[in-house]
Design an enzyme around this catalytic site. Sequence first.
Site, mmCIF file in Angstrom:
data_model
loop_
_atom_site.group_PDB
_atom_site.id
_atom_site.type_symbol
_atom_site.label_atom_id
_atom_site.label_comp_id
_atom_site.label_asym_id
_atom_site.label_seq_id
_atom_site.Cartn_x
_atom_site.Cartn_y
_atom_site.Cartn_z
ATOM 1 N N ASN A 9 0.857 -1.181 0.000
ATOM 2 C CA ASN A 9 0.000 0.000 0.000
ATOM 3 C C ASN A 9 0.895 1.233 0.000
ATOM 4 O OD1 ASN A 9 -1.762 2.077 0.545
ATOM 5 N ND2 ASN A 9 -2.329 1.354 2.598
ATOM 6 N N LYS A 11 0.111 4.280 -0.296
ATOM 7 C CA LYS A 11 -0.541 5.458 0.315
ATOM 8 C C LYS A 11 -0.317 6.701 -0.563
ATOM 9 C CE LYS A 11 -0.206 3.207 4.742
ATOM 10 N NZ LYS A 11 -0.096 3.289 6.196
ATOM 11 N N HIS A 93 -9.608 1.052 4.720
ATOM 12 C CA HIS A 93 -8.325 1.215 5.419
ATOM 13 C C HIS A 93 -8.537 2.114 6.639
ATOM 14 C CE1 HIS A 93 -4.256 2.423 6.366
ATOM 15 N NE2 HIS A 93 -3.881 1.312 5.754
ATOM 16 N N GLU A 95 -6.901 4.446 7.874
ATOM 17 C CA GLU A 95 -6.688 5.887 7.674
ATOM 18 C C GLU A 95 -7.931 6.536 7.086
ATOM 19 O OE1 GLU A 95 -3.022 5.450 5.533
ATOM 20 O OE2 GLU A 95 -2.047 4.805 7.391
ATOM 21 N N GLU A 166 -5.651 -5.148 10.244
ATOM 22 C CA GLU A 166 -4.635 -4.124 10.508
ATOM 23 C C GLU A 166 -4.966 -3.392 11.802
ATOM 24 O OE1 GLU A 166 -2.409 -2.893 6.756
ATOM 25 O OE2 GLU A 166 -4.206 -1.673 6.850
ATOM 26 N N GLY A 172 2.109 2.006 10.817
ATOM 27 C CA GLY A 172 3.061 3.113 10.739
ATOM 28 C C GLY A 172 3.741 3.443 12.049
ATOM 29 N N SER A 211 3.188 -2.326 10.282
ATOM 30 C CA SER A 211 4.627 -2.372 10.577
ATOM 31 C C SER A 211 5.289 -3.699 10.196
ATOM 32 C CB SER A 211 4.882 -2.030 12.053
ATOM 33 O OG SER A 211 4.455 -0.710 12.331
HETATM 34 P P1 PGA Z 1 2.719 0.157 7.654
HETATM 35 O O1 PGA Z 1 1.267 0.389 6.995
HETATM 36 O O2 PGA Z 1 3.256 -1.126 7.084
HETATM 37 O O3 PGA Z 1 3.505 1.348 7.276
HETATM 38 O O4 PGA Z 1 2.492 0.039 9.145
HETATM 39 C C1 PGA Z 1 0.396 -0.684 6.768
HETATM 40 C C2 PGA Z 1 -0.865 -0.192 6.130
HETATM 41 O O5 PGA Z 1 -1.349 0.902 6.481
HETATM 42 O O6 PGA Z 1 -1.455 -0.862 5.263
#
Ligand code: PGA
Length: 252
Positions: A9, A11, A93, A95, A166, A172, A211
């Site tokens: 992803n 982003k 997601h 976010e 997730e 993140g 992560s």
């Molecule tokens: P990350 O993000 O691997 O940077 O923690 C995962 C995601 O948001 O899909």
Amino acid sequence: MRRPLIAGNWKMNLGRSEAIALATKVAAGVRRDDVDVAVYPPAIWVTDAADHVVGSNIIVGAQNCSPHERGAYTGEISAWQIAEVASSVLIGHSERRHKLGETDNVVRSKIDAALAAGITPVFCVGETPNVRNRTGEYVPYVMEQVRSSMSERSYDEITRMVVAYEPVWAIGTGVAATPADAQEMTAAIRLAIDGIAPGAGERVRILYGGSVTPANAAELLAQPDVDGALVGGASLNAADFLAIVEAAPRRI
Ligand code: PGA
């Protein structure tokens, strides 16, 4: 047997030439034919990425779609428009849920739109840190997220979906779930899916995200109910992402 799926992803990162370079490197670098690999560039680069993975098995998808089919929705992109250039879409997601106010109802409508357009929804669920701290509540909470978007669907529709677990506290942050935590929740999600459509639980791929790095991927991916990873930060570096692909267990 569920094929492992490693998804990146990207982003809201990367300029056009960077996105093309990354897609090209990933396509050229995958050594496994027993693992599905997918990338989710920013929408504006989806076509470029798709053009640069032609001839490979890399799946290209979008990070979001509109719940609506067409019309006066300035700035939105519909699932059938995505289907012209890509074959999958991330939906729900964290976010988008937490920074952009997406509700379970909106998430459900977007899944409807993706299934109707014939693209694979990668449906994301996960608990916030607050919910995580309430012992005994976080598993039922995520199972309910699953039910709210997957119930009252046919077996056929459900088995066309991918679920990504997730935990919000792991995205993140550099603090991934432990393999045991990832296993606990992915097994519970599988149970919830099976409760909706008996037999579907065994078929649907459930990813872990939050992560994931080359250092922790093998242990996470070795869990029996973890069928792959949704990778954010580490997917922006071709070598790291390809190392995570390599870390998928050989299950066939
Ligand atoms: P990350 O993000 O691997 O940077 O923690 C995962 C995601 O948001 O899909």
